[in-house]
Each structure stands twice: as structure tokens, then as C-alpha cells.
Motif scaffolding. Sequence first.
Motif, PDB file in Angstrom:
ATOM      1  N   ALA A  64       0.826  -1.201   0.000  1.00 54.49           N
ATOM      2  CA  ALA A  64       0.000   0.000   0.000  1.00 54.49           C
ATOM      3  C   ALA A  64       0.864   1.257   0.000  1.00 54.49           C
ATOM      4  O   ALA A  64       0.575   2.224  -0.710  1.00 54.49           O
ATOM      5  CB  ALA A  64      -0.931  -0.009   1.223  1.00 54.49           C
ATOM      6  N   ALA A  65       1.938   1.244   0.807  1.00 52.43           N
ATOM      7  CA  ALA A  65       2.834   2.397   0.845  1.00 52.43           C
ATOM      8  C   ALA A  65       3.561   2.574  -0.487  1.00 52.43           C
ATOM      9  O   ALA A  65       3.771   3.704  -0.955  1.00 52.43           O
ATOM     10  CB  ALA A  65       3.849   2.243   1.982  1.00 52.43           C
ATOM     11  N   MET A  81       3.845  10.528  -6.436  1.00 52.85           N
ATOM     12  CA  MET A  81       4.809  11.017  -7.425  1.00 52.85           C
ATOM     13  C   MET A  81       4.108  11.405  -8.722  1.00 52.85           C
ATOM     14  O   MET A  81       4.409  12.446  -9.329  1.00 52.85           O
ATOM     15  CB  MET A  81       5.852   9.928  -7.697  1.00 52.85           C
ATOM     16  N   VAL A  82       3.170  10.583  -9.178  1.00 55.75           N
ATOM     17  CA  VAL A  82       2.438  10.877 -10.411  1.00 55.75           C
ATOM     18  C   VAL A  82       1.641  12.167 -10.269  1.00 55.75           C
ATOM     19  O   VAL A  82       1.649  13.034 -11.159  1.00 55.75           O
ATOM     20  CB  VAL A  82       1.515   9.691 -10.770  1.00 55.75           C
ATOM     21  N   LEU A  83       0.944  12.343  -9.146  1.00 54.04           N
ATOM     22  CA  LEU A  83       0.158  13.557  -8.939  1.00 54.04           C
ATOM     23  C   LEU A  83       1.063  14.780  -8.828  1.00 54.04           C
ATOM     24  O   LEU A  83       0.770  15.840  -9.401  1.00 54.04           O
ATOM     25  CB  LEU A  83      -0.698  13.411  -7.686  1.00 54.04           C
ATOM     26  N   LEU A  84       2.172  14.640  -8.105  1.00 51.41           N
ATOM     27  CA  LEU A  84       3.100  15.758  -7.948  1.00 51.41           C
ATOM     28  C   LEU A  84       3.674  16.182  -9.293  1.00 51.41           C
ATOM     29  O   LEU A  84       3.680  17.372  -9.637  1.00 51.41           O
ATOM     30  CB  LEU A  84       4.224  15.358  -6.991  1.00 51.41           C
ATOM     31  N   ALA A  85       4.155  15.201 -10.074  1.00 54.22           N
ATOM     32  CA  ALA A  85       4.740  15.521 -11.376  1.00 54.22           C
ATOM     33  C   ALA A  85       3.701  16.129 -12.312  1.00 54.22           C
ATOM     34  O   ALA A  85       3.982  17.102 -13.030  1.00 54.22           O
ATOM     35  CB  ALA A  85       5.346  14.262 -11.999  1.00 54.22           C
ATOM     36  N   SER A 108       2.790  15.713  -0.137  1.00 56.86           N
ATOM     37  CA  SER A 108       2.505  15.164   1.199  1.00 56.86           C
ATOM     38  C   SER A 108       2.337  13.648   1.153  1.00 56.86           C
ATOM     39  O   SER A 108       2.857  12.924   2.013  1.00 56.86           O
ATOM     40  CB  SER A 108       1.242  15.811   1.774  1.00 56.86           C
ATOM     41  N   VAL A 109       1.603  13.147   0.147  1.00 53.99           N
ATOM     42  CA  VAL A 109       1.399  11.703   0.026  1.00 53.99           C
ATOM     43  C   VAL A 109       2.724  10.997  -0.228  1.00 53.99           C
ATOM     44  O   VAL A 109       3.025   9.959   0.379  1.00 53.99           O
ATOM     45  CB  VAL A 109       0.394  11.391  -1.098  1.00 53.99           C
TER      46      VAL A 109
END
Length: 559
Positions: free
Chosen positions: A154-155, A163-167, A195-196
Motif C-alpha cells: 500500500a505504501a 509522485m504521479v500527482l506531484l509531477a 505530502s502523500v
Amino acid sequence: MTVTVSRARRWVLVLPAALGLLVAGAPPADAHAVLTGSTPARGAVVAEAPSRVALTFTEEIALSADAVRVLDPTGRRVDDARPVEVGGGSYAVDLRGRLPRGTYTVAYQVVSADSHPVAGAFTFSVGAPSATSAGAAPTVRDPDAGPVGWAYAAARFGAYAGMVLLAGAVCFLMVCRPEGREHRLSRRAVVVGWSVLLACTLALLVLRGAYTGSGELGEVADVARLGEAWGTRAGVLFGVRLGLLAAGALAWARWRRTAAEGTTRVTRVGALLLGCALAWTWAGAEHASAGPQSAVAVPVDVVHLLAAGAWIGGLCVLTLALARADAPPAEAVARFSRVALVSVGVLVVTGLYQSWRQVGTLPALTETRFGLLLLAKAGGVALLLCLGYVSRRWTARLEEGQTPLRTLRRWVATEAALGVAVLAITTVLTTTEPARSAQSATKAEPVAVVSVEASFDSGGPRGRGTADIVVDPGRVGANAVHVTVTDPAGRLLDVPEIRAALTSSEGIGPLPVPIRRASEGHWTVSGFQVPAPGAWELALTVRTSDVDQVTLRRPLDLR
């Protein structure tokens, strides 16, 4: 070239199908070190006790005091707990004291070059095979099972999603340059993604020791295990990732103070370099870092992950903007459509390379679990593309005023739900042994020995006992046959004569097996030829005196 709002809308509705390309855009599926040989060999019967046990793997492994354990027939550990690398992909551990006759168990639990824990066990015998205690047959633990394995998975998924959302959010801000509400939404997406990713990376680091160790929850709080995790390749790269996230937070705070001045080329280049460095913390510890062409695979994985982030993460931001507006933000959609087009091309090329590297051959698609999961994922992609086509048809009707925007949003939600299902398959793939290494393991692993036990009673003095029969490797061709005779107390029993013969269910035989007495209670022959695979019957005659004998019959499945 100018992109119309109509075409841009269609891009937005087709792009949820991009989740299907997580076939290629998921974190590289872990490979595994494969045991290709050992000294003594698996199932071997040696005349003299060895001074050390050596294991050979397909790739580099990390060693610890418990990486290789050798247990005697009673379950007592007889190695010195100091495994060392001896070159050529081989690792050895010395044995302590004089080893008695019997069957020994070699259990290994190591971490391969791609940071995935690998475990297994095999046996060899000194003098003659023997029974072993329950403690000498350790269970091979699946590292991805149990609470620790599930939490680690899960982690790992959460870190990748962050990472996908940040990028994607950073790319949307820097390239698409949204305004007003979309700009604020994009900034919030950057903070959420950061944060995630931070939280999940910390969780991975804390769980790492237990994940590669016993898998027990109690080990999560073990400071010694945490220290060991910091010293591994994965632990070092987790630490680098945390440092990069801290640097990114400082850069983000500075950019927010000067955001009114616009985004400069220097800012965009800096964001790209930071993104490459973050992506490298995955590629440097995963499958790309081990196996063939790693010098090419690592940068390909870096580009692959960034392209997935720009596309999927940007799509998430744009979908939220679409859901909160009466119409898509035209200029931002137009810019994003061009970014998405480039990202699709990059993902296709890098995804094909990854698939070739991890699968290797067409038969592997249907003969391995990894290949079957990949086919299932491809089926999900095909369905997503069909839904995208239907969405485009609804878009055309929307422009003509024949259907409300609400209907279109439902189709997008359906595509997103299917994308989640495809992503779930992807998560399973990240912990599944790639087809190429699975086939290597099949070729490397010898066929398990065939072993049967038969109790006898010839009716005379000292006429009761047990015969343990081992056929090694238990397949067509040359085999070694071992018969060990013990009395009811488990002591070796010396009998005057043993005869054996094999008869096939296809009518071959009986074939005499010319076993000879090797030592007290142990009869053996090497090089006995089994002419055909299938079901065989072994007839074993045990003579316990001049007049007392008994014939035992046992089925054998020889492949």
C-alpha cells in the motif's frame, strides 16, 4: 498549431483511458534473484560432509547473518552465520564441527539487486538421506503476504501515486499555465502529491526492515532492523528521496513568493531536474537497476515515470477542473492536449521496451503469472479505449446541444472506475516475478527428487523396519537411487540383501535396479536409466535373514 476547444474536450475525455497505459506506466515490476546452482547440489547425497555450502544466484544479493542457514536433521543450525561472497555470483557459508550422517536443509532469505526479498530452501544428504524434524523444514515466507507485506504494498502504491500527482500538477502549472480557480487547484494538487509521497516514503523506510526480515509486525519497531534498512540500497535511495522532497519544498515556497512574475525557463529546467532525480530513486532500486541493459533501462525508467506523471497526474488536475466548471478551461486544455500527445508517445516507446525486457518471449505471456496479468491489463486497456471512443461520440452530441454535460461526466466516471481496476492489476504486477526471470527460475531449478517411505515386517528376528527410497532427480534419463533402512527405533539397520525393480504403467519392465550396499543401512546405485516418463511401480524386496524377506510396492511419478 491551434487546438480548438472541441478537440481539446475530446482529449480530456479520451485521456482517462491513459490509466490503462499504467501497463507501462506503473513502477517497474520487480525482478528476483534466481538460485541457479549450489554446492552440494540440491538433493545430492555426498559421501563426506562438506566444510561449506555455496549458492549461486543470477544477480547480486545483499547478505546478512541470517541470509543463509544450514540445519542438520534435528533442526539445529550448523553454519557459522557469516555468509561471504566468493565471486561469480556465488555466496558461501562455512559449516561448524563434524556433521553426522543424514539430510540437511539449506534455507536462504536474501535481498536481490532490485531490492526485492527472495527466499527458498533445498536439501542435501551426507552418507544417506534421512528423516528431518519439523524444525529442519523452515517455511519459505512470501514477503508480500501478511500485514507487513500488505502495508508495504500500500505504501509503495501510495508513493507512486503521490509522485504521479506531484509531477502532473507541477507540469500543469509550468506548461499549461492555468489561471484563476484552475491555478489554485493545481497548487493544492502539488501540496497533496508532495505530502502523500513524503508520508509513503517514510512508511516504506520504517517497514523495510520487517518486510525483508521475518515479516512480523513486532520488527517494525526494531531499531536495529531500521538501521539495517538505512544501510541497504533501497534505504539509501529512500533517504535521497526525502532529501529531494525537502529541497523541493524550499523551492516551492520560493516560487510561490514570486509566482506573480511568471514561470521562467530556469524554473522549468529546475523542476525537470528535480523530477528526474526523484524518478531515479525508483529506477535505481527497482528492476531497471538489475538484469540486462541496466545502463539503458534506468534512464528509460526515469523518462517513463515522468511521462506517466505529466499525463496521468495532469489529467487528474484537469478532470477536477472540468468537474467544477460549466465548461473546460479552454486555453489550459489546449496546452495540456499537446503535453498529453507527447507523453503518450513516450509511454508507448518506453512501455514496449519495458515489456520486452520483462517478458522476453511470446510464450512467456501465457506460461507465466506475470504474462497472464499483463494480458489481463491489456484487455482493460482495450475496454478503456472503447469507452473513450463512446465518450467522443457524446462530446459531438454535446456540442450540438443534444446531451447535457452531466451525461458526459458519468462516462468519464465509468472510465475512471475501470482505470482503477487496471491500476489494481498493476499493483499486483509490481510484486509478481517478471516472466523473463520466472522462466530462468524454471530452467535453473532441477526437478525435485522423488522420495517414498515404506514400512516392512518380514516376520523374522530383526524383521521390522522402514525403507526410505529416494530417486534423484526423479525424471527421464540417468538417476541415482538410494535406499536407507532403519529399525523401529530409527537406527540404521543392516540387512543381508535388497533387490529393486521398476515397472511402467505402459508395460515397460520390470527393469532391475542394480543397487549395491554402500554402508550400514544404505544401498545405492548411480546412473540408472529411466527410459520414459509416467507412472511407475517400484518393487523393493528386503531380505532380513536367510529365510525371511518381504516385497514392498510403491508408485512413483517420474517425469
